[in-house]
Design an enzyme around this catalytic site. Structure first.
Site, mmCIF file in Angstrom:
data_model
loop_
_atom_site.group_PDB
_atom_site.id
_atom_site.type_symbol
_atom_site.label_atom_id
_atom_site.label_comp_id
_atom_site.label_asym_id
_atom_site.label_seq_id
_atom_site.Cartn_x
_atom_site.Cartn_y
_atom_site.Cartn_z
ATOM 1 N N ASP A 12 0.722 2.089 8.444
ATOM 2 C CA ASP A 12 0.232 2.342 9.874
ATOM 3 C C ASP A 12 -0.125 0.993 10.601
ATOM 4 O O ASP A 12 -0.775 1.054 11.347
ATOM 5 C CB ASP A 12 -0.743 3.456 10.204
ATOM 6 C CG ASP A 12 -0.228 4.857 9.717
ATOM 7 O OD1 ASP A 12 1.040 5.056 9.930
ATOM 8 O OD2 ASP A 12 -0.964 5.544 9.325
ATOM 9 N N LYS A 15 4.120 -2.873 10.553
ATOM 10 C CA LYS A 15 5.076 -3.355 9.806
ATOM 11 C C LYS A 15 6.615 -3.378 10.455
ATOM 12 O O LYS A 15 7.222 -4.238 10.878
ATOM 13 C CB LYS A 15 5.147 -3.230 8.433
ATOM 14 C CG LYS A 15 3.790 -3.518 7.807
ATOM 15 C CD LYS A 15 4.129 -3.256 6.052
ATOM 16 C CE LYS A 15 4.308 -1.640 6.045
ATOM 17 N NZ LYS A 15 2.909 -0.969 6.412
ATOM 18 N N THR A 16 6.990 -2.018 10.767
ATOM 19 C CA THR A 16 8.305 -1.866 11.094
ATOM 20 C C THR A 16 8.494 -2.333 12.734
ATOM 21 O O THR A 16 9.165 -2.709 13.114
ATOM 22 C CB THR A 16 8.633 -0.532 11.022
ATOM 23 O OG1 THR A 16 8.599 -0.067 9.730
ATOM 24 C CG2 THR A 16 9.940 -0.009 11.523
ATOM 25 N N ASP A 87 12.918 -3.891 5.613
ATOM 26 C CA ASP A 87 11.935 -2.743 5.959
ATOM 27 C C ASP A 87 11.765 -1.921 4.534
ATOM 28 O O ASP A 87 12.651 -1.680 3.886
ATOM 29 C CB ASP A 87 12.095 -1.827 7.040
ATOM 30 C CG ASP A 87 11.028 -1.255 7.530
ATOM 31 O OD1 ASP A 87 9.935 -1.753 7.409
ATOM 32 O OD2 ASP A 87 11.216 -0.119 8.153
ATOM 33 N N GLU A 88 10.485 -1.645 4.373
ATOM 34 C CA GLU A 88 10.127 -0.763 2.920
ATOM 35 C C GLU A 88 10.759 -1.650 1.598
ATOM 36 O O GLU A 88 11.190 -0.497 0.996
ATOM 37 C CB GLU A 88 11.077 0.525 3.113
ATOM 38 C CG GLU A 88 10.824 1.275 4.462
ATOM 39 C CD GLU A 88 9.151 1.868 4.846
ATOM 40 O OE1 GLU A 88 8.438 1.592 3.772
ATOM 41 O OE2 GLU A 88 9.018 2.378 5.863
ATOM 42 N N ILE A 89 10.213 -2.759 1.683
ATOM 43 C CA ILE A 89 10.658 -3.541 0.483
ATOM 44 C C ILE A 89 10.047 -3.119 -0.900
ATOM 45 O O ILE A 89 10.584 -3.217 -1.930
ATOM 46 C CB ILE A 89 10.281 -4.963 0.435
ATOM 47 C CG1 ILE A 89 10.894 -5.832 -0.476
ATOM 48 C CG2 ILE A 89 8.794 -5.125 0.514
ATOM 49 C CD1 ILE A 89 12.541 -5.833 -0.582
ATOM 50 N N HIS A 90 9.042 -2.244 -0.575
ATOM 51 C CA HIS A 90 8.300 -1.864 -1.808
ATOM 52 C C HIS A 90 9.101 -0.715 -2.557
ATOM 53 O O HIS A 90 9.089 -0.168 -3.808
ATOM 54 C CB HIS A 90 7.005 -0.881 -1.667
ATOM 55 C CG HIS A 90 7.007 -0.250 -0.558
ATOM 56 N ND1 HIS A 90 6.734 -0.660 1.012
ATOM 57 C CD2 HIS A 90 7.211 1.152 -0.310
ATOM 58 C CE1 HIS A 90 6.977 0.046 1.692
ATOM 59 N NE2 HIS A 90 7.201 1.461 0.914
ATOM 60 N N CYS A 147 -13.868 3.317 9.672
ATOM 61 C CA CYS A 147 -15.102 2.787 9.701
ATOM 62 C C CYS A 147 -15.177 1.523 10.341
ATOM 63 O O CYS A 147 -16.033 0.895 10.750
ATOM 64 C CB CYS A 147 -15.839 2.565 8.303
ATOM 65 S SG CYS A 147 -14.921 1.111 7.359
ATOM 66 N N HIS A 190 -13.971 3.132 1.055
ATOM 67 C CA HIS A 190 -13.575 4.642 1.458
ATOM 68 C C HIS A 190 -12.373 5.008 0.613
ATOM 69 O O HIS A 190 -12.356 6.416 0.078
ATOM 70 C CB HIS A 190 -13.458 4.607 2.893
ATOM 71 C CG HIS A 190 -14.657 4.880 3.689
ATOM 72 N ND1 HIS A 190 -14.637 3.800 4.651
ATOM 73 C CD2 HIS A 190 -15.656 5.134 3.423
ATOM 74 C CE1 HIS A 190 -15.967 3.885 5.166
ATOM 75 N NE2 HIS A 190 -16.718 4.911 4.565
#
EC number: 2.7.1.21
Length: 197
Positions: A12, A15-16, A87-90, A147, A190
């Site tokens: 979020d 990146k895109t 996009d979404e290289i992972h 936070c 967190h």
């Protein structure tokens, strides 16, 4: 001289949206970007990338079995391209990351990869780890935790509880809503505590 770029972040962060902005800027100047994405991520449908704010663009969806160098070389032979945006290289493989480096080194075409650095378990994606090692330029796309600190972790939340075990790759699509599951970007503190709001 072309370079291999890795723009990474927690979920979020936009990146895109950044990829779509870069594609638009190339096209607006009469240049031709080639947009690629992973066939694993079907949120926008195949052959499309879509930002969370609703902007989308056609793309080529590739699997982890596709040779990206050959795909780009063949595409470039009939459609001169000025940049490859991924996009979404992972969701791709380490072998494919080396193919991207080959595109830069042999075809002299810049490649800009967008993706997550770590999964919701706090572990680096293999492709992200490799890109952190071999990319010419690293750029963090920043977002914030609830936070106010910088968010650098992805937390999976299911039925109101942080999940810290399971399959490291779970695509954030409509099926997760059916089982009350979502991803939240959080700071390290967190993420360790499992606090997401």
């Amino acid at each position: 001289m072309a370079k291999l770029y890795f723009r990474y972040s927690a979920m979020d962060a936009g990146k895109t949206l950044d990829l779509l902005k870069v594609a638009y800027n190339y096209e607006d100047r009469g240049r031709k970007p080639l947009v690629l994405t992973s066939a694993i991520d079907k949120r926008a449908g195949l052959n499309k990338v879509k930002s969370r704010i609703g902007i989308n663009q056609d793309a080529y969806s590739l699997t982890d079995r596709d040779n990206i160098f050959e795909f780009v070389e063949n595409y470039n032979s009939s459609n001169k391209i000025d940049c490859v945006l991924i996009d979404e290289i992972h969701f791709f493989t380490q072998e494919q990351v080396w193919q991207l480096a080959e595109i830069v080194d042999e075809l002299n075409i810049p490649v800009i990869c967008y993706g997550l650095r770590t999964n919701y378990l706090g572990q680096p994606f293999e492709t992200a780890a490799l890109l952190l090692a071999i990319a010419d330029t690293l750029e963090e796309v920043k977002t914030i935790c609830h936070c106010g600190k910088k968010a650098s972790f992805n937390m999976m939340v299911q039925n109101g509880k942080a999940i810290k075990q399971g399959n490291p790759i779970v695509v954030d699509d409509d099926s997760l809503k059916e089982i009350d599951t979502k991803y939240v970007s959080v700071c390290r503190k967190h993420w360790k505590e499992g606090v997401y709001e």
